[in-house]
Design a protein around this motif. Structure first.
Motif, mmCIF file in Angstrom:
data_model
loop_
_atom_site.group_PDB
_atom_site.id
_atom_site.type_symbol
_atom_site.label_atom_id
_atom_site.label_comp_id
_atom_site.label_asym_id
_atom_site.label_seq_id
_atom_site.Cartn_x
_atom_site.Cartn_y
_atom_site.Cartn_z
ATOM 1 N N GLY A 38 34.834 26.254 35.667
ATOM 2 C CA GLY A 38 34.798 27.250 34.578
ATOM 3 C C GLY A 38 33.747 28.321 34.756
ATOM 4 N N GLU A 39 33.671 28.879 35.964
ATOM 5 C CA GLU A 39 32.583 29.797 36.282
ATOM 6 C C GLU A 39 32.570 31.078 35.460
ATOM 7 O OE1 GLU A 39 31.201 28.432 40.564
ATOM 8 O OE2 GLU A 39 32.305 30.306 40.583
ATOM 9 N N CYS A 40 33.747 31.574 35.073
ATOM 10 C CA CYS A 40 33.757 32.854 34.338
ATOM 11 C C CYS A 40 33.673 32.625 32.841
ATOM 12 C CB CYS A 40 34.984 33.670 34.696
ATOM 13 S SG CYS A 40 36.517 33.044 33.978
ATOM 14 N N GLY A 41 33.487 31.381 32.432
ATOM 15 C CA GLY A 41 33.317 31.098 31.018
ATOM 16 C C GLY A 41 34.588 31.278 30.194
ATOM 17 N N GLN A 43 37.329 33.498 30.926
ATOM 18 C CA GLN A 43 37.882 34.863 30.879
ATOM 19 C C GLN A 43 39.127 35.039 31.746
ATOM 20 O OE1 GLN A 43 36.486 37.290 29.063
ATOM 21 N NE2 GLN A 43 34.725 36.117 28.366
ATOM 22 N N ALA A 44 39.658 33.962 32.298
ATOM 23 C CA ALA A 44 40.761 34.053 33.259
ATOM 24 C C ALA A 44 40.387 34.966 34.430
ATOM 25 C CB ALA A 44 42.053 34.529 32.591
ATOM 26 N N MET A 45 39.185 34.795 34.926
ATOM 27 C CA MET A 45 38.682 35.652 36.010
ATOM 28 C C MET A 45 38.300 34.859 37.257
ATOM 29 S SD MET A 45 38.390 38.939 35.145
ATOM 30 C CE MET A 45 37.610 40.163 34.144
ATOM 31 N N CYS A 46 38.297 33.512 37.196
ATOM 32 C CA CYS A 46 37.743 32.777 38.330
ATOM 33 C C CYS A 46 38.666 31.696 38.913
ATOM 34 C CB CYS A 46 36.401 32.141 37.952
ATOM 35 S SG CYS A 46 36.540 30.756 36.801
ATOM 36 N N ALA A 47 39.590 31.193 38.104
ATOM 37 C CA ALA A 47 40.515 30.141 38.542
ATOM 38 C C ALA A 47 39.816 28.849 38.964
ATOM 39 C CB ALA A 47 41.433 30.642 39.667
ATOM 40 N N ASP A 66 48.572 37.690 34.172
ATOM 41 C CA ASP A 66 47.240 37.481 34.752
ATOM 42 C C ASP A 66 47.031 36.033 35.162
ATOM 43 O OD1 ASP A 66 46.618 40.075 34.378
ATOM 44 O OD2 ASP A 66 44.921 39.739 33.016
ATOM 45 N N GLU A 69 49.002 35.149 38.266
ATOM 46 C CA GLU A 69 48.398 35.681 39.490
ATOM 47 C C GLU A 69 47.175 34.864 39.932
ATOM 48 O OE1 GLU A 69 47.687 39.881 39.419
ATOM 49 O OE2 GLU A 69 49.767 40.372 38.972
ATOM 50 N N MET A 70 46.413 34.383 38.948
ATOM 51 C CA MET A 70 45.259 33.549 39.282
ATOM 52 C C MET A 70 45.731 32.206 39.844
ATOM 53 S SD MET A 70 42.699 35.455 38.403
ATOM 54 C CE MET A 70 41.259 34.426 38.430
ATOM 55 N N GLU A 72 48.300 31.489 41.483
ATOM 56 C CA GLU A 72 48.847 31.576 42.840
ATOM 57 C C GLU A 72 47.744 31.422 43.895
ATOM 58 O OE1 GLU A 72 51.029 35.256 42.913
ATOM 59 O OE2 GLU A 72 52.502 34.469 41.489
ATOM 60 N N CYS A 73 46.498 31.547 43.474
ATOM 61 C CA CYS A 73 45.399 31.510 44.446
ATOM 62 C C CYS A 73 44.363 30.437 44.146
ATOM 63 C CB CYS A 73 44.717 32.864 44.484
ATOM 64 S SG CYS A 73 45.762 34.148 45.149
ATOM 65 N N THR A 74 44.745 29.360 43.516
ATOM 66 C CA THR A 74 43.771 28.304 43.222
ATOM 67 C C THR A 74 43.406 27.567 44.514
ATOM 68 O OG1 THR A 74 45.694 26.990 42.648
ATOM 69 C CG2 THR A 74 44.407 27.872 40.827
ATOM 70 N N GLN B 42 25.312 30.463 29.469
ATOM 71 C CA GLN B 42 25.765 31.506 30.386
ATOM 72 C C GLN B 42 25.380 32.863 29.820
ATOM 73 O OE1 GLN B 42 29.881 30.184 29.832
ATOM 74 N NE2 GLN B 42 30.027 30.123 32.038
ATOM 75 N N TRP B 321 31.498 37.494 44.978
ATOM 76 C CA TRP B 321 32.483 38.121 44.084
ATOM 77 C C TRP B 321 31.861 38.273 42.716
ATOM 78 C CZ3 TRP B 321 34.105 35.368 39.801
ATOM 79 C CH2 TRP B 321 33.984 33.976 39.846
ATOM 80 N N TRP B 323 32.612 39.859 38.433
ATOM 81 C CA TRP B 323 33.533 40.448 37.464
ATOM 82 C C TRP B 323 32.741 41.119 36.360
ATOM 83 C CZ3 TRP B 323 31.655 35.667 36.414
ATOM 84 C CH2 TRP B 323 31.385 35.370 35.082
ATOM 85 N N ARG B 330 39.418 45.060 33.027
ATOM 86 C CA ARG B 330 38.896 43.880 33.711
ATOM 87 C C ARG B 330 38.621 44.225 35.172
ATOM 88 N NH1 ARG B 330 40.344 39.425 30.778
ATOM 89 N NH2 ARG B 330 41.059 38.183 32.500
ATOM 90 N N GLN B 332 37.016 43.480 38.890
ATOM 91 C CA GLN B 332 36.623 42.393 39.792
ATOM 92 C C GLN B 332 36.291 42.969 41.163
ATOM 93 O OE1 GLN B 332 40.267 40.146 38.716
ATOM 94 N NE2 GLN B 332 38.955 38.353 38.532
ATOM 95 N N PRO B 374 44.135 40.859 38.770
ATOM 96 C CA PRO B 374 43.542 39.590 39.232
ATOM 97 C C PRO B 374 44.214 39.027 40.486
ATOM 98 C CG PRO B 374 44.735 39.267 37.159
ATOM 99 C CD PRO B 374 44.669 40.746 37.396
ATOM 100 N N LYS B 382 40.454 35.322 49.439
ATOM 101 C CA LYS B 382 40.879 34.427 50.530
ATOM 102 C C LYS B 382 40.792 35.133 51.876
ATOM 103 C CE LYS B 382 43.174 30.820 48.229
ATOM 104 N NZ LYS B 382 44.300 29.986 47.885
#
Ligand SMILES: Cc1cc2nc3c(=O)[nH]c(=O)nc-3n(C[C@H](O)[C@H](O)[C@H](O)COP(=O)(O)OP(=O)(O)OC[C@H]3O[C@@H](n4cnc5c(N)ncnc54)[C@H](O)[C@@H]3O)c2cc1C
Ligand code: FES
Lengths: 106, 397
Positions: A38-41, A43-47, A66, A69-70, A72-74, B42, B321, B323, B330, B332, B374, B382
């Protein structure tokens, strides 16, 4: 209160309660359930809050563009039941949910 | 001899280090000391959801006290480390306690850089680093009036977008464009346009002569050309400085931050420094640098945890990286671009605000900046991570 069951990669389970609107991601962090970062707290920004939804009592929100798209890259592979844990909220979306945790988030 | 790990600073880096040590199997004592009295939190929401009131303090928590207890991590919160004695491997806390360490991790973060102009001692001058800072701003924004921002970086612009919901806003930036050091021109211009739509008046190429007060309270900002802009409050964000005093006093090598090697070790073998306070050699910049981001804090914390628990000999090379949320946009960034790197816009959709910009150095892709995209951001992470591993192995051979 809703119930969240976390299933670890080694199949051990932990069940914790979550108050209204608390996300699966935040519930894991506040209860020291390992395996969610949960790095982005939320915000659906980190996956780094990827979970596999195994079972749910309730209605989960549609996966937004959004979120898709996230996902797809976990770090671990995306499956049809992949979700971002920060987008799923207690009571609002489910009364009970079982999520399996991936091997890695980063 | 003790086997303790002691961590100074309970922010994003310190807490991640403590939890990662346990996660990676460290079974000896861990102590974490944090000067702030709160449960570790945070900072990013302080200029976003928390400031806007859509998130509360519990949404900010990095962990719970119970969670740290369950992991057998001993906490010393609301307490500062005042001395470090390297010969005895001891830190002294301001409550008189002394803690012995085998390994010490310094994660003391950074603090807002002081503005060097007359009038900086006036009340009504703000900056955002802590929960208390955000609370103070949140409260005074509701009084409306004009807010002047000094500095057009990510942080101030996030706050400016929120301020614009309550009153009029001017952002003063000394450089010819906002976000000049950190973003390409097309991305910065897209964001400037968005801010203008929100009612934020951005004035680039403007330097400040003084902050003027009435009854010890901010009343106006005076520019170099003599113009005065009335202000109910002034928010300053002109960069941050590393909190390296403790390290410097103990004789560790510092230079605008605590100097560490590829493994994040300071000039003392038993001491590491991570997060905002550390100056490290970056393969992405071909030089040493200090980075202020969540990614940097957490990846460095995990790296040090693996050096301590597993004796890992690997260099720290995690892909940077970042954000930011600017109004509704948004942003990034994957990778690291230097101001002189080339810029190539690969996608721009005015309607959705979707923008993808590649940054290149000697024709090599070094960073991708995205707005409202995103997917391309994640893919870029990657690709870039894979290419640096490739590059590193070439250098090694
Ligand atoms: C308002 C704001 C918004 C941000 N937004 C973003 C964002 O959107 N995305 C992003 O990637 N990054 C963002 N950042 C940056 C990110 O929050 C920081 O890089 C990160 O918090 C650094 O973590 P750290 O642990 O190094 O430092 P900190 O989080 O600052 O923690 C250091 C802690 O150490 C304590 N300490 C210092 N000295 C001592 C001592 N002697 N004894 C005991 N304790 C001590 C301090 O009190 C502090 O609590 C933002 C920062 C701010 C301030
Ligand atoms: S917490 Fe970052 S995407 Fe969910």
């Amino acid at each position: 209160m809703s119930k969240i069951t976390f299933v670890h990669p080694d199949a051990t389970e932990e069940t914790v309660e979550a108050p209204a609107n608390q996300s699966v991601m935040r519930t894991a962090i506040l209860n020291s359930v390992s395996g969610i970062v949960g790095e982005c707290g939320g915000q659906a920004m980190c996956a780094t809050c990827h979970v596999y939804v195994e079972d749910v009592e309730g209605e989960l929100p549609e996966i937004s563009e959004d979120e898709e798209e996230m996902l797809e890259c976990t770090a671990d592979e995306q499956l049809p039941n992949s979700r971002l844990g920060c987008q799923l909220s207690a009571e609002t979306h489910f009364n009970q949910i079982t999520v399996r945790l991936p091997e890695s988030q980063v | 001899m003790t086997t303790n790990v002691v961590i100074i600073g309970a922010g994003q880096a310190g807490v991640t280090a403590a939890l990662s040590l346990r996660d990676q199997g460290w079974d000896q004592e861990i102590h974490i000391i944090g000067a702030e009295g709160h449960v570790p939190y945070q900072r990013p929401p302080l200029s976003k959801g928390y400031l806007a009131g859509t998130e509360d303090i519990s949404d900010l928590a990095l962990c719970s006290t119970a969670a740290l207890g369950n992991q057998q991590i001993t906490t010393h919160f609301g307490v500062a480390v005042t001395q470090l004695h390297r010969e005895q491997k001891v830190v002294v806390l301001d409550n008189g306690k002394r803690l012995q360490y085998r390994w010490l991790i310094i994660a003391t973060g950074s603090e807002p850089r002081d503005l060097m102009v007359p009038g900086k001692e006036l009340s009504g001058l703000h900056s955002v680093r802590t929960v208390e800072d955000a609370d103070a701003l949140r409260e005074c924004f509701t009084n409306g009036g004009h807010t002047v921002f000094i500095g057009g970086g990510f942080l101030n612009l996030e706050v400016a977008a929120e301020a614009a919901r309550h009153g009029s806003v001017t952002v003063l930036e000394v450089a010819p464009q906002i976000l000049g050091r950190v973003l390409s021109r097309p991305a910065a211009e897209a964001l400037a346009k968005h801010h203008q739509q929100l009612g934020v008046d951005i004035r680039c190429g403007t330097s400040i002569r003084a902050i003027l007060g009435e009854n010890n309270k901010v009343a106006a900002v005076e520019l170099e050309d003599g113009e005065r802009i009335a202000a109910a409050r002034v928010v300053v964000s002109v960069g941050a400085t590393a909190r390296d005093e403790l390290a410097a006093q103990a004789g560790l090598v510092t230079d605008a931050g605590i100097i560490v090697d590829e493994q994040l070790r300071t000039s003392d073998d038993s001491i590491f420094a991570i997060g905002d306070c550390a100056v490290f050699p970056s393969v992405y910049a071909d030089s040493t640098m200090r980075v202020e981001s969540v990614q940097n804090a957490t990846d460095q914390a995990r790296h040090v945890a693996s050096v301590i628990t597993k004796g890992s000999l690997e260099d720290y090379q995690a892909l940077p990286w970042f954000w930011s949320i600017q109004g509704t946009q948004r942003v990034q960034i994957a990778g690291l671009a230097l101001p002189d790197d080339d810029t190539r816009v690969v996608q721009h959709d005015e309607a959705t605000g979707k923008l993808v910009v590649e940054r290149l150095r000697d024709d090599r892709l070094v960073a991708v900046e995205t707005i409202n995209a995103p997917g391309p951001h994640m893919k870029a992470r990657k690709t870039l991570a894979a290419s640096v591993t490739h590059l590193a192995s070439q250098v090694a051979s």
